[in-house]
Design an enzyme around this catalytic site. Sequence first.
Site, PDB file in Angstrom:
ATOM      1  CG  HIS A  15     -15.980 -28.369  28.359  1.00 61.97           C
ATOM      2  ND1 HIS A  15     -16.200 -27.094  27.890  1.00 61.97           N
ATOM      3  CD2 HIS A  15     -16.282 -28.316  29.686  1.00 61.97           C
ATOM      4  CE1 HIS A  15     -16.613 -26.314  28.861  1.00 61.97           C
ATOM      5  NE2 HIS A  15     -16.681 -27.026  29.972  1.00 61.97           N
ATOM      6  CB  THR A  46     -28.855 -42.046  20.707  1.00 57.02           C
ATOM      7  OG1 THR A  46     -29.135 -43.395  21.097  1.00 57.02           O
ATOM      8  CG2 THR A  46     -28.402 -41.266  21.928  1.00 57.02           C
TER       9      THR A  46
END
Length: 402
Positions: free
Chosen positions: A373, A321
């Site tokens: 994560h 993006t």
Amino acid sequence: MATEIKAPVFPESVADGTIAAWHKQAGEAVARDEVICDIETDKVVLEVVAPADGVISKIIKSEGDTVLSAEIIAEFEAGAAGATPSAETESKVEETVEKTEAGAAPVVEKASTAAQVQDQAPAVRKALTEQGIDAKDVQGTGRGGRITKEDVANHQNKPAVTPLSQSVGERVEKRVPMTRLRKRVAERLLTATQSTAMLTTFNEVNMKPIMDLRKQYKDRFEKRHGARLGFMSFFIKAATEALKRYPAVNASIDGDDIVYHGFYDVGVAVSSDRGLVVPILRDTDQMSYAEIEGGIGDYAAKAREGKLSLEEMTGGTFTITNGGTFGSLLSTPILNPPQTAILGMHKIQERPMAVNGQVEILPMMYLALSYDHRLIDGKEAVGFLVTIKELLEEPASLLLDL
């Protein structure tokens, strides 16, 4: 004999749709392949076309109704004669001609208004009539400038012009319903923040080598390939190479399983009037710079026109993006599930940098990598972003596959 007109078959990722607008009404003649209805889904607006020349005999699903995949929305009679302009409208046009010839003030405006009302979908005509609103006073935002129910509501809620003699300062607000796309984007972003262990790591890249390369070859590139040489192709190529080196960034989580993708489908976030959409470039490892630039240009044009297909927006293993196009200097992009990472580009800003003990003014860009994560460790995330930085700062190594 009546033929059933059905909604398109939606992919598994799309549960249902909403009738956004009927461009034709019951009893009105239509030509083969003429657009008669728009169905808005969570991702795109789908057009329903007439199967042949004929007439819509019955509308089953009205504007605003929810429809399922392949559900019947109307009935159609092939070869039947449809309605012609109303006698009232024709008489007003004739009256206009007669009065104009006689020197009277023309009434073309009224005839035009009648035609405008006639041209709208049944629900819109009803709303205009009930509210006593003249169609010519409403700014249409639908396809081809047609008026939608939202346009009527917005016009009704528009505050009147305050005369200068009156006190100003009145606080005005309006309430409009979310589009399906906006609601879906909101749901996905909320899910991403609540169901992932999202973390963002940052770095910066010196854009001077790429800017110099682009300046030197952009004219020849455009003349040879018919596409503008931008920065995005360099970023996509660099990201693709980094994905090869760090497979976990190109993977996704499916329940208790990790799915490692052996292909590289990169989504490019594009802003449209309907909201943020992410069309997918397939197999970017096999695409040339020209093919990438051409693909991005085509997607941007389709996004502006609302022509992106579901297939073009389905899938993807990684997303890029670019908030820099709007002036963003730094941001933390939100994941696009089930993908586990997203790269954020930003504005190129000249800054003083220390180079070999000397201060130089360089065009710098902050990079942001948000990642899940649960799957990607910090070491991998940082290594991935550093790889992109190094490839961009030495474009020769990227071009030579070093």
